[in-house]
Design a protein around this motif. Sequence first.
Motif, mmCIF file in Angstrom:
data_model
loop_
_atom_site.group_PDB
_atom_site.id
_atom_site.type_symbol
_atom_site.label_atom_id
_atom_site.label_comp_id
_atom_site.label_asym_id
_atom_site.label_seq_id
_atom_site.Cartn_x
_atom_site.Cartn_y
_atom_site.Cartn_z
ATOM 1 N N ARG A 13 0.838 -1.202 0.000
ATOM 2 C CA ARG A 13 0.000 0.000 0.000
ATOM 3 C C ARG A 13 0.874 1.254 0.000
ATOM 4 N N HIS A 14 0.210 2.366 -0.167
ATOM 5 C CA HIS A 14 0.845 3.673 -0.125
ATOM 6 C C HIS A 14 1.480 3.897 1.257
ATOM 7 N N ARG A 64 1.485 6.242 3.302
ATOM 8 C CA ARG A 64 0.657 6.813 4.366
ATOM 9 C C ARG A 64 -0.448 5.874 4.829
ATOM 10 N N GLU A 65 -0.551 4.724 4.194
ATOM 11 C CA GLU A 65 -1.544 3.742 4.637
ATOM 12 C C GLU A 65 -0.892 2.600 5.403
ATOM 13 N N ARG A 72 -4.730 5.019 -5.299
ATOM 14 C CA ARG A 72 -5.053 6.338 -4.749
ATOM 15 C C ARG A 72 -5.192 7.266 -5.933
#
Lengths: 300, 436
Positions: free
Chosen positions: A44-45, A47-48, B143
């Motif tokens: 995941r990113h 910030r996740e 995202r």
Amino acid sequence: MTNTPRRTHLKVLGASLGAAAFAKTVAPLVEWSADMDLDEFMQRHYRELDSNALADVISRHEFSARDEYGADVTIRDVRPTPGVVFGYALNLSICIGCRKCAEACHQENNHDRRSHQSYIRVFEMSAGSIDFHRGNAGYDHPVPAPDKYYMPVQCQQCENPPCVSVCPVEATWSEPDGIVVVDYDWCIGCRYCEAACPYHARRFNWHKPEIPADEVNPNQGLLSNRIRPQGVMEKCTFCLHRTRQGQLPACLEACPTGARVFGNLLDPESDIRWVLANKRVFVLKEELGTRPRFFYFFDV
Amino acid sequence: MDATHHRPTRSARNYLRFLAHCVAVTFDGGVAYFAWMGVLFTVMLIGLDAFVTQTLGGMGQTAMSDHVSWGIYIANLTYLVGLAAGGVMMVIPAYLYRDHEMHKVVLAGEFLAVASIVMSLGFVVVDLGRPDRFWHIIPGLGRFNWPMSMLTWDVIVLSGYLLINLHLCGYLLYTRHLGVPPRPVVYVPFVLVSIVWAISIHTVTAFLYAGLGGRPFWNTAVLAPRFIASAFVTGPAFIVLTLQVVRRYTVFEMGDGPLRTLTSILRITLLLNLFLLLSELFTEFYTGGHHSLGAQYLYFGAEGKHALVPWIWTAIAFNLIATLLIHVSTVGQHLWRINVGCVLALAGVWIEKGMGLIVPGFVPSTLGEIVEYVPNALEYRVMFGIWALGLLIYTMGARVAVAVYHGHERFAARWQFDDREMVDGRVERSEEGGTQ
């Protein structure tokens, strides 16, 4: 045009040949994706990530530094300090264009040796003009040359960064301390940010970086100088793995003339605030509204 | 409840069966057809191989650099979005002006949209350093930086346009195959949306560049209008040529009506395109200064470097000659002159909206450095591969359309596919309220 057996056979043969050729063409790609860890693919990113996921990511990158570069490195995720916004100023009157800053950046940030990459480009400018189009970044003679002055340019850590707005996947963002970072594991490599940046501050990893094991800087930040993967963007992070721990950026430490001033813009006692208050500073391309946190000034 | 439940399922099943048969039809044809498809498939594989090489070994194998970080891939993307949008120049006469003859061939425009969008998306993917992370840009999975990033808008409008046109192609062919009139409620809203949507795809693509304050060559309000004008040149020009190919090499019959209409459109859009170019050139060169350095490099070269100069003057010559040819010719008498004009216009806009648009955005760089870019063999291989894929899709579309239009009887006979009984029932039932 009836479907005679011969015709059918020909078609089957043609289709099989086509399918086989297709399979052969994509085989290296299939092999490559088979090598890729599923966790890596699904990561995941930044910030996740929770702390466990983050630890996994870090240990995977430490492992691959050993595996692919033969270097024992420590990667840390140093977070911004509340109440700190970094600013940088550069005294054009005393910069001599020696490019020590660019070289220090090259080493500190584990840049690709083949392309001799650096986040800093130093322009030799003609006296009487502040026009980059008359400048020259490829100068190769003793410095300082007469009637020239020198203008190092790196990421301006804009308060209103065009590179962040354009990123389609939020792989780059402004941290609370004003540093614009890239999640190298999330960037898709579209290079829209590189087109958007007015300061030529962003770099793309056109190849997998080449660094000999003994030249790898083992003190690494997850969002800064760790060895970048191929095919993603990177940029100056004001050496956040150093500066967030109270050290100075590598480019500043390397400067032999003391042309560089770095500090916390929110601290009224900082050197950078003294420069802003007492020197006539300017920023590059102010008219674009990017609001850089990198300032230039002349002493006289 | 059972009954209502079954109907859409059944018609959906019939529709899927029809689509499967359409795919089967593309595997049927004469020797020339197979030779053509074989060539396209081979070129596509060569391109795919180049793409695999590029992805595994790094984008450094292309001629792009940190100074010119977008090249011929993004150039083609820009051009193809225009070609996709240009197909709408058939849709407008066919549906808004009820041009019956155009209506008969309007599918050519819709298939052009489908093929061009697939190619555009292909050029986006090959330009990515990390195509394996493509899922990061899929809304919901990754995202999605919407609405800030114009690239996310581009993803939305391009995929939306693809879906709309796939629906229109599929539905219109299906009803034609069934021999029933298409139900307006199922397609007219989509046609109307597709007209606005066509404008939007090229507008958004222009905004992608026009929004970048650091690149004066792109940062101009006339960019989107110029994109639209040139799209309305390439779309009709491409279709004028394809319709004649289809008319000549297949059993499809078509009068000169659509060619006349498209030629009339071209007469206006070619002039409009030149007018907008003139406006741009005036602003650039009369004002001068830094804003015009990109244009300066493009048209005259800079610091002894002029890689693009021969290209752009060729483009201007092509566009001027095309405009002249198409204005002094009529479909009935000098069709060949119009055809030459169309080819020149397609090539002219390809240069102007491709390399002539992308590269000067980067030269000089934002810090005034002149680093040139000339695409290398690897990039050309990838490019031809994607074009081959697009032509493959377009040919398959034409193949299916001709088969379907040629008549239900032969289509059904050849494919042992006769569902008219079911179909008659379906048609009646669907009147009641199915939306598919």
